[in-house]
Design a protein around this motif. Structure first.
Motif, short mmCIF file in Angstrom:
data_model
loop_
_atom_site.label_atom_id
_atom_site.label_comp_id
_atom_site.label_asym_id
_atom_site.label_seq_id
_atom_site.Cartn_x
_atom_site.Cartn_y
_atom_site.Cartn_z
N VAL A 271 -24.91 -22.48 75.36
CA VAL A 271 -24.83 -22.20 73.94
C VAL A 271 -26.07 -21.41 73.59
CG1 VAL A 271 -24.96 -24.69 73.89
CG2 VAL A 271 -25.48 -23.38 71.84
N HIS B 67 -25.00 -16.73 70.05
CA HIS B 67 -23.78 -17.30 69.48
C HIS B 67 -24.01 -17.74 68.04
CE1 HIS B 67 -20.86 -20.43 68.51
NE2 HIS B 67 -20.03 -19.74 69.26
N ASP B 68 -25.11 -18.43 67.83
CA ASP B 68 -25.41 -18.89 66.48
C ASP B 68 -25.55 -17.72 65.53
OD1 ASP B 68 -25.35 -21.41 67.40
OD2 ASP B 68 -27.52 -21.72 67.43
N ASP C 241 -16.14 -21.22 66.52
CA ASP C 241 -16.87 -22.46 66.34
C ASP C 241 -16.41 -23.48 67.38
OD1 ASP C 241 -18.81 -23.86 64.96
OD2 ASP C 241 -17.26 -25.04 63.94
N LYS D 221 -17.81 -23.06 70.93
CA LYS D 221 -19.25 -23.03 71.10
C LYS D 221 -19.70 -23.27 72.54
CE LYS D 221 -22.39 -24.26 67.51
NZ LYS D 221 -22.41 -25.19 66.39
#
Length: 738
Positions: free
Chosen positions: A617, A621-622, A679, A682
């Motif tokens: 993660v 990605h965030d 989402d 993730k």
DNA sequence: TACCCGACTTGTTCTTAGCACA
DNA sequence: TGTGCTAAGAACAAGTCGGGTA
């Protein structure tokens, strides 16, 4: 079946780090057993996982010791020798003991030793001068990179493409070979004729310009060619966690010193005093320069690569042109083992023609080695599928050049794999009944086998072969699980918090393939639970959980149940059947295409969870998530405005406004779906299962049934690899059922 | 039977191509 | 028209499995 998976995804791998984690302590059952599977990914922080590594070494020592401490341990198992195949009853007493007399067997970690091979003797042959004109594509890469040297590919006669046109239709390069419509070739023989051009070697090392300095103890130093090349390897890892790892640094230093001149070796003794930053910077600059090239320059490079691909990237096999997967020989570099790999940091030597074995047809031209060189060997073995092979210098393993997944040879095998899984589907009920029965068999061996199989089936665990302790990271699969990898939650305790039927809970916590953590709490059958209790009795944490079981015994047993059945078939079967069931369950025929794709991805995700396919993660990605969020906000605003406009619009304007409003509304919906998808995705990687576990015919049939364009779920490579499935499924009238 | 090893599949991570957007 | 960013693909590591050998 998936209700049982309480995965707790944790990303042990970070960016390729050595994810060794602390399996004891801090793992109190802090979540409810029935916690929602996918959320919350933090049970243990990354840094917590990072410490401890030592333990492993210890483990080995310990188990050597226990060995003598455990009085049982039959000499070796010689006396079992003639228990030929089949798990017949011809077994010596020690296996027949009843529960009472059972004592755990202690398996020894494998030793290899005989295998230090190449490592030590690796100095000779430093002949880096393999840059021969006329054979090497890329004879030299001027550091300035201006006039890209025309790749002097061996064949002058490669036709020059008219620079403007783009060929690139799969069919231009290779044949479309509809092997699935042909008769199958008899066993063993993999091909009748095989022709190819041999491998493409890595470009020769280009020395650093004089303006780039390596420094030792603050002092500039011009290194010899080979030493310098290794220095560039290390520079490339400066930003990486590897550069902080002890084993990596020690191993690197050891190998690096081997290629140094005696003078250098005398001077350079401490890696900490080495300053590679200028090299690192230079490499980054070079990358920037490449990126900044003009369109024409980039196009030229692309064309050169395509030309290489046309020569080296194609093999002719039984008269058909087929793509080769990895026709480029791996360039030298530093070995980046994953997890706490003991060999990380060692240098992968440059592979020369003299290292390479060529495999090709007897009656076809033998590929020419680069001028001045010769092959290690040329053979004509049509019982194997590889075209070239060599031995890699760090682990001493064979490496191969093989055909692309779109080839017949790979495709047919893939197809068979799924057919085997479908045969398992027909037998699974009986097999489950059998192993359930075996839970209470009087033989420990059988009970262990049954219990392991239960986990393999239910949790899709891998087989878990024995591994050599000092050649690989300490990871396990089902058969190699140790006592320390499971926890039994006693029923009384659970009953307080959860009076339901979930009495028998087992927690798994171990590092699997690629040192990816597998963490799962799962309710199991009482018999299984009881068995586990027995298995761990009188054992140390480092002992094998299934001491009377190994992968070959297990597979032998499985073969007796069904032709071609092995442990991994369960993974394939469970993955594919899960996809099919989930698609059935989640797809709403009235949905838009976008919504259907979301359903597809969700079904795919269930499989990825089952198989524990994780992905790091990332911050990116965030960030992407935030951006999407922003987009949605903006879009909402637009919708609002359009709504207003619509209210005030009159006449012809009104219709237009309505259209606009609807369109925006639709876009907003799409964005929201994208957000959900992203989402939910993730820390789960869908790619691996799609590529390796899901019968592609399920997907093709689903697309067909629901009018979803296949390219929404299968990329170009997927479609090439699965051409057989696409054709079979689409040309059939009835719906494919796995 | 233990062990080793060859061959092949599966898996993650690194690198790039190509796309959406300013 | 370039820029930044993913997703796709390449790279290569790490599994599985079965057969040979001592």
């Amino acid at each position: 079946m998936d209700v049982d998976h309480h995965h707790h995804h944790h990303n042990g791998n970070g960016n390729g780090s050595a994810a060794v984690y602390d399996s004891n302590g801090n793992d109190e059952i802090k979540q409810e057993v029935k916690e929602e599977p996918m959320m919350s990914d933090d049970d243990m922080t990354f840094s917590e996982m990072m410490k401890k590594d030592k333990k492993k070494k210890k483990r080995k020592a310990e188990s050597d010791e226990d060995d003598s401490g455990d009085e049982y341990k039959p000499e070796t198992k010689n006396h079992r020798k003639s228990a030929s195949k089949k798990n017949g009853k011809k077994h010596s007493e020690d296996e027949e003991e009843s529960e009472v007399e059972y004592k755990p067997e202690v398996k020894k970690p494998k030793k290899k030793d005989s295998k230090k091979r190449n490592r030590e003797s690796s100095e000779e042959e430093s002949d880096a001068d393999y840059s021969d004109e006329d054979v090497k594509p890329k004879k030299k890469k001027a550091s300035k990179d201006k006039n890209k040297p025309s790749t002097s590919t061996p064949k002058k006669d490669v036709k020059k493409e008219p620079p403007k046109k783009k060929p690139k239709k799969e069919e231009d390069v290779v044949d479309v070979w509809e092997w699935w419509k042909e008769e199958k070739k008899p066993d063993g023989v993999k091909w009748n004729s095989l022709q190819h051009m041999g491998p493409l070697f890595a470009p020769a090392y280009v020395p650093l310009p004089d303006s780039v300095h390596f420094k030792y103890a603050g002092e500039r130093m011009k290194l010899s060619l080979e030493a310098e090349e290794c220095a560039t390897f290390y520079a490339g890892v400066l930003d990486h966690e590897y550069s902080t790892m002890k084993a990596f640094n020690e191993n690197f230093m050891k190998d690096w010193r081997k290629v140094m001149t005696s003078k250098e070796r005398e001077k350079i003794t401490d890696l900490k005093k080495c300053d590679f930053r200028a090299i690192d910077l230079y490499q980054k600059e070079q990358r920037e320069i490449r990126k900044a090239m003009t369109k024409e320059e980039k196009l030229k490079i692309k064309e050169e690569k395509e030309a290489e691909m046309k020569i080296y990237g194609i093999a002719v096999i039984d008269g058909h042109r087929q793509k080769i997967a990895n026709f480029r020989i791996e360039p030298p570099g530093v070995f980046r083992g994953r997890g706490g790999h003991p060999k990380m940091g060692f240098i992968k030597k440059r592979i020369m023609p003299e290292d390479v074995i060529i495999n090709c047809g007897k009656d076809t031209p033998i590929p020419k080695p680069p001028a001045g060189h010769k092959w290690k060997e040329v053979r004509h073995d049509n019982t194997v599928t590889w075209l070239c092979s060599w031995t890699e210098s760090v682990l001493g393993q064979n490496k191969y050049i093989m055909l692309n997944p779109s080839s017949k040879i790979k495709g047919e095998k893939d197809y068979e794999k799924y057919e085997t899984a479908r045969r398992l589907k027909k037998k699974i009920a009986a097999i489950r009944a059998k192993y359930t029965e075996d839970f209470k068999d009087r033989e420990m061996r059988v009970r262990q086998r049954a219990t392991a199989l239960y986990f393999i089936d239910k949790l899709a665990l891998r087989a878990g072969n024995e591994k050599d302790v000092d050649e690989a990271a300490d990871t396990v699969g089902c058969c190699s699980l140790r006592v320390e990898h499971i926890k039994l939650y006693d029923s009384a305790k659970i009953e307080e918090t959860d009076k339901k039927e979930k009495e028998y809970v087992v927690e798994f916590d171990f590092l699997g393939k690629d040192s990816i953590r597998y963490f799962n709490r799962v309710a199991v059958e009482k018999r299984v639970y009881k068995n586990l209790g027995k298995f761990i009795e009188n054992k140390n944490p480092g002992d094998d959980l299934f001491d009377r079981l190994d992968t070959s015994t297990l597979n032998e047993h499985l073969r007796s149940l069904m032709d071609g059945l092995t442990v991994k078939v369960f993974r394939t079967y469970n993955a594919s059947i899960t996809l099919q069931e989930q698609l059935q369950k989640l797809t709403n025929p009235k949905d838009s295409v976008a919504a259907k794709i979301l359903s597809y991805n969700r079904a795919n995700r269930q499989v990825a969870i089952l198989c524990n396919h994780q992905r790091s993660v990332s911050k990116t990605h965030d960030q992407a998530m935030e951006k999407l969020e922003q987009k949605i906000k903006d879009k909402k605003k637009e919708v609002k405005e359009a709504e207003e406009a619509l209210k005030h619009a009159r006449g012809a304007e009104k219709e237009k406004a309505q259209k606009k409003y609807d369109r925006l509304k639709e876009q907003l919906k799409k964005l929201k779906i994208a957000r959900t998808d992203k989402d939910e995705n993730k820390q789960i990687a869908l790619g691996t299962s799609k590529l390796n576990y899901l019968d592609p015919r399920i997907t093709v049939a689903w697309c067909k049934e629901h009018d979803v364009p296949l390219e929404k779920v299968f990329t170009k490579t997927h479609r090439e690899k699965f051409r057989w499935a696409i054709d079979m499924t689409n040309s059939s009238d009835e719906k494919f059922v796995f």
